[in-house]
Write an enzyme that holds these catalytic residues in place. Sequence first.
Site, short mmCIF file in Angstrom:
data_model
loop_
_atom_site.label_atom_id
_atom_site.label_comp_id
_atom_site.label_asym_id
_atom_site.label_seq_id
_atom_site.Cartn_x
_atom_site.Cartn_y
_atom_site.Cartn_z
N CYS A 59 78.48 26.22 22.25
CA CYS A 59 78.33 24.83 22.82
C CYS A 59 77.54 24.35 23.98
CB CYS A 59 79.83 23.91 22.88
SG CYS A 59 81.14 24.92 23.43
N CYS A 77 79.11 25.86 27.22
CA CYS A 77 78.59 27.42 26.93
C CYS A 77 76.77 27.53 28.05
CB CYS A 77 78.09 28.07 25.94
SG CYS A 77 79.30 28.54 24.32
N ASP A 82 51.70 10.40 13.42
CA ASP A 82 49.54 10.94 14.05
C ASP A 82 49.76 10.43 12.60
OD1 ASP A 82 47.99 12.51 14.05
OD2 ASP A 82 48.69 13.89 12.22
N ASP A 127 52.09 16.13 11.70
CA ASP A 127 51.70 17.85 10.66
C ASP A 127 50.91 18.43 11.40
OD1 ASP A 127 48.90 16.14 10.38
OD2 ASP A 127 48.44 17.05 8.16
N ASP A 151 50.15 17.57 17.31
CA ASP A 151 51.52 17.10 16.87
C ASP A 151 52.64 18.21 17.57
OD1 ASP A 151 50.14 15.09 15.90
OD2 ASP A 151 49.74 16.18 13.82
#
Length: 776
Positions: A53, A56, A462, A646, A650
């Site tokens: 978590c 840590c 995009d 995509d 990006d």
Amino acid sequence: MCCTDMALAYVEAHAAWSEANTRPSLGRDYAAFVSRAADGAARAEFAVEGVRCAACMTAIERGLADLPGLAAARLNVSDRRLSVTWQPRAEADIAAVLAALEGLGFTAQPFAPGRASDAEAAEAKRLIRALAVAGFASMNVMLLAISVWAGNVSDMPPENRDLFHWIQAVIALPAAAYAGRPFYEGAFRGLRAGRVSMDVPITLGVVLTLVMSVVESLSGAAHAYFDGAVMLLFFLLIGRVLDQTMRRRTRACAENLAALRSERATLAEPDGGLRDVPLTELVPGARILVRPGERVPADGLVEHGSSELDHSLVTGETAAVTVRGGERVFAGALNGSGALTVRVTASAGASLLDEVEGLMRRALEARSRALVLADRATRLYIPLVHAAAALTLAGWLAAGAGWHAALLDAVAVLIVTCPCALGLAIPAVQVVAAGALFREGVLLNDGTALERFAQVDTVVFDKTGTLTLPESTLCGGTITPAALEAAARLALSSRHPMAAALASAAGPVEPFPGAQEAAGLGVRALVDGVELRLGSARFCGAEAESAAVLAAHPDASVICFRAGEGAPAAFPVRQALRPDAAEVVATLRRSGRRVLILSGDRSAAVEAVATRLGVVDWSAGLTPQDKIARIEALAGAGHRVLMVGDGLNDAPALAAAHASLSPVTAAHVSQAAADALFLGRSLVPVLAVLAAGRRARRLMLQNLWFSAAYNLVAVPMAAAGFLTPLIAALAMSGSSLVVTLNALRARATTPRPDPVLPDGGKVVELPALPSAGGVA
């Protein structure tokens, strides 16, 4: 029979675990894991085990802060990768970092993508085996416990009851010893480093319950609590396995970027000879040869030759780009058909590909620092649990009760507060919501993204391959059917995406035999003594026709055809909009969300798409750095951004955004950086993830509030002595069942009131955002 099966399962599982966790030694030569920046700063990455978590993360970063020469230490909680940077000219001491991590209670090794994948797979197998052992033991122990309960209210002799207790012990003790190892080891590491983690109350509850059960069995008591201990482990392991299943595997980013990087280069020496060298030997000014089918190893300028390169890393456009002498090329670009001689302009470690990798790393590290719901709940939960158990023990002793009775009540508090419901509250919703999204055509990469999807108030698209379909289509041109068929047959011999669009427009045809591709220009064939050409305007002598087509279709690309000395023809080719793009954008705007288009494509092409969709805020010609800068500016203004993209260019923006989504046809690096992937030609999944995120976050909060209310009722009852450890275990199991049943509500489908779209899909109507700008 149960005991024999249990023993065999334990031995086999322990042997398998030992084999899976045997790692090859890294040796003491750590030089290969250290990279140097231009200013002399050294950097290394470590795969850290035992991270659970955000607490840590804080412990590790603070614990390493005092190491000599260390400039920064940043831990990505999602993939447990630690990035350490030393000050310029400071000596990189990896051994000191590993020793410091060991002192903090964590095991680590220099990061290597293959080893990280193997370690993650081994951990997943280990948890599943532990869950199987705990489940098997729970079933058998519960059968025996039910017999004891029935015998306590009938005429079962004490000797039989004691025998049943000891049979339970024979099953439960080895099962708990094996199945509880993930929790015991975490608790031991934390305590050794002076930290108290969630594993500590779990370990205390299980160990004390088992010890009390053995004591009760030795004294011939009516009740033992072996069933409560193994059931506790079973439910906790369910939560741990669900969390492991949904944990984001962002190590795939590094693996996919590494696939774009050439390890060696062909150096062209002054005497004309060629020599294969590692990338570290390339310096600015060196000349390298890039053959067809190879990736460009370093940024540079073309000196000789021409070819077609995939420059999607920079522009996002998947169409190949023709490069000639004097033009710039970038590391990672795939060379198509011609040999290139390139003069290097950036040494290894300073290329655009390295910069993109750095942008992604920093974005992912920044995202991992945001505390999710489970982390915030954990920070409050641990001290309250220990305080409640300690006060119960001290209170009963002060009231004059004996150690036996006081300890039983303290154990009951530990059991009733064990975080089964809390451990299931978030992962159960994530898994159910992931299944619901899968039915909507969305593959969820990161379960924690559901919380971020719920907060989105700005959506950035995009253009190429996202708002448009990945494949190109013919969108005009005048030519006779016979000439179109001839052009299509030529197109079948080309690998160019625009040629594929032309071939599909003509229907089923066969390629011309003997067709040859001219590097970077097009394809030609001799048919009945007439030379047919298909390709660029220059190759076909169609400059005027190409200019006319571009004037009529400014957002298109052009492919030309010529038969002998006949008049050439030019065809506009472009990627069509997704069929429901306009409706999805309109729905987003009606819900109060801001919509932007950020693209690396040409201004005319982006403007045409933005106009068709009614998007006012758009930008073209953006680099990966430009996209991140825009997203960070939006975040700085208080917006929560969903990035939908995509391309390779990006990927850093996807990692930097508050939440991210990619089509399944995206580049592998973008798929790895995105929180979710969507299938098909529709954009409706964009609306589906936003709606599912809001529903999932609401259910997560309900589960957490229920867990809090359950503890507020159960803890006082256990502390007052009204709950035995057995009843506490049953109450704990009941609370886990409640949160699991509530999580199943995430399967509900979202109402779709909008009219059916032309392709048969529907648009999800999103709830409007609150007027104050915040999102629940």
